[in-house]
Design a protein around this motif. Structure first.
Motif, PDB file in Angstrom:
ATOM      1  N   GLY A 284       2.121 -30.550  38.181  1.00 25.48           N
ATOM      2  CA  GLY A 284       0.874 -29.837  38.316  1.00 25.48           C
ATOM      3  C   GLY A 284       0.598 -29.413  39.747  1.00 25.48           C
ATOM      4  N   LEU A 285       0.327 -28.127  39.938  1.00 26.78           N
ATOM      5  CA  LEU A 285      -0.056 -27.606  41.245  1.00 26.78           C
ATOM      6  C   LEU A 285      -1.569 -27.538  41.385  1.00 26.78           C
ATOM      7  CD1 LEU A 285       2.528 -24.677  41.465  1.00 26.78           C
ATOM      8  CD2 LEU A 285       2.728 -26.970  42.451  1.00 26.78           C
ATOM      9  N   SER A 286      -2.242 -27.266  40.270  1.00 29.96           N
ATOM     10  CA  SER A 286      -3.701 -27.256  40.217  1.00 29.96           C
ATOM     11  C   SER A 286      -4.093 -27.461  38.757  1.00 29.96           C
ATOM     12  CB  SER A 286      -4.262 -25.934  40.755  1.00 29.96           C
ATOM     13  OG  SER A 286      -4.011 -24.868  39.852  1.00 29.96           O
ATOM     14  N   ASP A 287      -5.375 -27.302  38.450  1.00 30.08           N
ATOM     15  CA  ASP A 287      -5.825 -27.496  37.075  1.00 30.08           C
ATOM     16  C   ASP A 287      -5.250 -26.438  36.143  1.00 30.08           C
ATOM     17  OD1 ASP A 287      -7.452 -29.004  35.232  1.00 30.08           O
ATOM     18  OD2 ASP A 287      -8.693 -27.205  35.069  1.00 30.08           O
ATOM     19  N   MET A 288      -4.905 -25.263  36.680  1.00 26.62           N
ATOM     20  CA  MET A 288      -4.439 -24.162  35.844  1.00 26.62           C
ATOM     21  C   MET A 288      -2.973 -23.813  36.054  1.00 26.62           C
ATOM     22  SD  MET A 288      -7.677 -21.517  36.037  1.00 26.62           S
ATOM     23  CE  MET A 288      -6.818 -20.337  34.996  1.00 26.62           C
ATOM     24  N   THR A 289      -2.365 -24.269  37.131  1.00 26.67           N
ATOM     25  CA  THR A 289      -1.002 -23.856  37.455  1.00 26.67           C
ATOM     26  C   THR A 289      -0.074 -25.064  37.568  1.00 26.67           C
ATOM     27  OG1 THR A 289      -1.416 -23.907  39.842  1.00 26.67           O
ATOM     28  CG2 THR A 289      -1.844 -21.829  38.677  1.00 26.67           C
ATOM     29  N   SER A 290       1.191 -24.824  37.292  1.00 25.61           N
ATOM     30  CA  SER A 290       2.190 -25.884  37.399  1.00 25.61           C
ATOM     31  C   SER A 290       3.563 -25.266  37.603  1.00 25.61           C
ATOM     32  CB  SER A 290       2.187 -26.765  36.144  1.00 25.61           C
ATOM     33  OG  SER A 290       2.520 -26.003  34.990  1.00 25.61           O
ATOM     34  N   LEU A 291       4.496 -26.100  38.026  1.00 24.79           N
ATOM     35  CA  LEU A 291       5.897 -25.725  38.171  1.00 24.79           C
ATOM     36  C   LEU A 291       6.688 -26.506  37.132  1.00 24.79           C
ATOM     37  CD1 LEU A 291       7.938 -24.109  39.942  1.00 24.79           C
ATOM     38  CD2 LEU A 291       8.260 -26.224  41.246  1.00 24.79           C
ATOM     39  N   GLN A 292       7.489 -25.790  36.351  1.00 21.80           N
ATOM     40  CA  GLN A 292       8.212 -26.438  35.254  1.00 21.80           C
ATOM     41  C   GLN A 292       9.700 -26.138  35.356  1.00 21.80           C
ATOM     42  OE1 GLN A 292       6.302 -26.883  31.390  1.00 21.80           O
ATOM     43  NE2 GLN A 292       8.000 -25.784  30.450  1.00 21.80           N
ATOM     44  N   ILE A 293      10.512 -27.194  35.283  1.00 22.89           N
ATOM     45  CA  ILE A 293      11.968 -27.077  35.308  1.00 22.89           C
ATOM     46  C   ILE A 293      12.506 -27.632  33.995  1.00 22.89           C
ATOM     47  CG2 ILE A 293      14.089 -27.714  36.507  1.00 22.89           C
ATOM     48  CD1 ILE A 293      12.455 -28.080  39.030  1.00 22.89           C
ATOM     49  N   GLU A 294      13.427 -26.903  33.385  1.00 21.24           N
ATOM     50  CA  GLU A 294      13.971 -27.298  32.085  1.00 21.24           C
ATOM     51  C   GLU A 294      15.494 -27.364  32.132  1.00 21.24           C
ATOM     52  OE1 GLU A 294      10.443 -24.806  29.740  1.00 21.24           O
ATOM     53  OE2 GLU A 294      12.555 -24.416  29.282  1.00 21.24           O
ATOM     54  N   GLY A 295      16.060 -28.150  31.259  1.00 23.05           N
ATOM     55  CA  GLY A 295      17.492 -28.172  31.018  1.00 23.05           C
ATOM     56  C   GLY A 295      17.714 -28.047  29.521  1.00 23.05           C
ATOM     57  N   LEU A 296      18.262 -26.909  29.078  1.00 20.88           N
ATOM     58  CA  LEU A 296      18.357 -26.610  27.655  1.00 20.88           C
ATOM     59  C   LEU A 296      19.784 -26.247  27.252  1.00 20.88           C
ATOM     60  CD1 LEU A 296      15.284 -24.192  27.351  1.00 20.88           C
ATOM     61  CD2 LEU A 296      15.319 -26.644  26.845  1.00 20.88           C
ATOM     62  N   TYR A 297      20.244 -26.844  26.172  1.00 21.26           N
ATOM     63  CA  TYR A 297      21.448 -26.344  25.515  1.00 21.26           C
ATOM     64  C   TYR A 297      21.027 -25.141  24.680  1.00 21.26           C
ATOM     65  CZ  TYR A 297      25.339 -25.873  22.291  1.00 21.26           C
ATOM     66  OH  TYR A 297      26.384 -25.365  21.558  1.00 21.26           O
ATOM     67  N   SER A 298      21.687 -24.002  24.877  1.00 22.79           N
ATOM     68  CA  SER A 298      21.243 -22.776  24.224  1.00 22.79           C
ATOM     69  C   SER A 298      22.420 -22.002  23.657  1.00 22.79           C
ATOM     70  CB  SER A 298      20.488 -21.896  25.229  1.00 22.79           C
ATOM     71  OG  SER A 298      19.962 -20.747  24.619  1.00 22.79           O
ATOM     72  N   GLN A 299      22.308 -21.625  22.384  1.00 21.90           N
ATOM     73  CA  GLN A 299      23.305 -20.782  21.728  1.00 21.90           C
ATOM     74  C   GLN A 299      22.912 -19.319  21.855  1.00 21.90           C
ATOM     75  OE1 GLN A 299      23.626 -22.099  17.640  1.00 21.90           O
ATOM     76  NE2 GLN A 299      25.304 -23.477  18.123  1.00 21.90           N
ATOM     77  N   LYS A 300      23.858 -18.508  22.323  1.00 15.85           N
ATOM     78  CA  LYS A 300      23.635 -17.075  22.466  1.00 15.85           C
ATOM     79  C   LYS A 300      24.775 -16.339  21.765  1.00 15.85           C
ATOM     80  CE  LYS A 300      21.570 -18.116  26.945  1.00 15.85           C
ATOM     81  NZ  LYS A 300      21.522 -17.805  28.403  1.00 15.85           N
ATOM     82  N   GLY A 301      24.828 -15.030  21.964  1.00 17.09           N
ATOM     83  CA  GLY A 301      25.881 -14.252  21.337  1.00 17.09           C
ATOM     84  C   GLY A 301      25.339 -12.970  20.750  1.00 17.09           C
ATOM     85  N   ALA A 302      26.101 -12.396  19.825  1.00 22.23           N
ATOM     86  CA  ALA A 302      25.699 -11.117  19.243  1.00 22.23           C
ATOM     87  C   ALA A 302      26.329 -10.940  17.870  1.00 22.23           C
ATOM     88  CB  ALA A 302      26.091  -9.957  20.157  1.00 22.23           C
ATOM     89  N   PHE A 303      25.791  -9.976  17.138  1.00 26.28           N
ATOM     90  CA  PHE A 303      26.309  -9.576  15.824  1.00 26.28           C
ATOM     91  C   PHE A 303      26.486  -8.059  15.832  1.00 26.28           C
ATOM     92  CE2 PHE A 303      24.781  -7.620  11.818  1.00 26.28           C
ATOM     93  CZ  PHE A 303      25.870  -7.926  11.012  1.00 26.28           C
ATOM     94  N   ILE A 304      27.663  -7.601  15.466  1.00 20.67           N
ATOM     95  CA  ILE A 304      27.937  -6.165  15.352  1.00 20.67           C
ATOM     96  C   ILE A 304      28.440  -5.911  13.936  1.00 20.67           C
ATOM     97  CG2 ILE A 304      29.284  -4.217  16.204  1.00 20.67           C
ATOM     98  CD1 ILE A 304      29.454  -5.673  18.888  1.00 20.67           C
TER      99      ILE A 304
END
Length: 233
Positions: free
Chosen positions: A63-83
């Motif tokens: 939390g930086l203030s009542d309304m603002t914050s800094l957030q760091i995430e670590g996510l396993y994420s599947q990406k790609g495409a369909f043709i």
């Protein structure tokens, strides 16, 4: 004098509100649904569409203030495409699969660093988030499937199954909106886009028709659910 005292009281109240959540450290878990595709252009084919996948991981919010914050995430994420209908140039090693469905499943660890603004009281309500993201490539499976065949068809042909052809570390951005339902539970919708290319040497195999055709980037819509621990959200 009364106006001065009133102004001081108002300023003090605002300062207290601004620092109410300052320094509060929260951590949590999150997961959700991805719809990803390639952005950019080149020799891909017709009917490029979105491929479903998922993302899941952990986060830390400061939390930086009542309304603002800094957030760091670590996510396993599947990406790609369909043709839907591949259409490679003559002479490319993938040309024999023209007319078939192309699908890719790309695996990453995403690390977004987000500036977050929450508009409600006590950290609840509507929130907005924006920031850069680093993506670390883990795996790549790309295959072709004849039209009309379902998932798991014995006629599927895997043409790439290694992360070696992916750019190992990508750089991009994240922008999103969501709603903090309670002191812990929240929902979010975001879009992540890459500035970096997906592939080192192009979308195909690097043969002559595709040399220089390497302007493909990951683009992902994400619907996520999170839960925060450690102090008011």
């Amino acid at each position: 004098m009364k106006k001065l005292l009133l102004s001081l009281a108002l300023f003090t109240g605002l300062a207290d509100a601004a620092h109410a959540q300052s320094g509060v450290l929260k951590y949590g878990v999150k997961g959700g649904f991805n719809l990803s595709s390639y952005t950019g252009g080149g020799d891909t084919g017709s009917n490029t569409g979105f491929k479903p996948g998922f993302a899941a991981g952990v986060l830390v919010n400061y939390g930086l203030s009542d309304m603002t914050s800094l957030q760091i995430e670590g996510l396993y994420s599947q990406k790609g495409a369909f043709i839907n209908q591949a259409n490679y140039s003559a002479g490319n090693s993938l040309a024999p699969y023209n007319g078939q469905q192309y699908r890719s499943t790309l695996s990453y660890i995403d690390v977004p660093v987000l500036f977050k603004v929450t508009t409600g009281e006590e950290g609840k309500g509507l929130f907005f988030e924006l920031g850069p993201q680093a993506s670390f490539a883990l795996g790549d499976r790309e295959f072709f499937r004849p039209q009309g065949d379902k998932a798991g068809s014995p006629n599927e042909v895997t043409v790439f199954n290694t992360r070696d052809r992916l750019v190992p570390v990508g750089v991009g951005y994240v922008g999103g909106i969501g709603y903090q339902l309670t002191s812990g539970l929240g929902l979010g919708l975001r879009y992540t886009g890459d500035f970096s290319n997906v592939y080192k040497d192009g979308f195909g195999t690097g043969s002559a028709p595709l040399q220089g055709s390497n302007n493909f980037h990951n683009g992902v819509f994400q619907l996520q659910v999170h839960y925060l621990f450690g102090g008011k959200s």
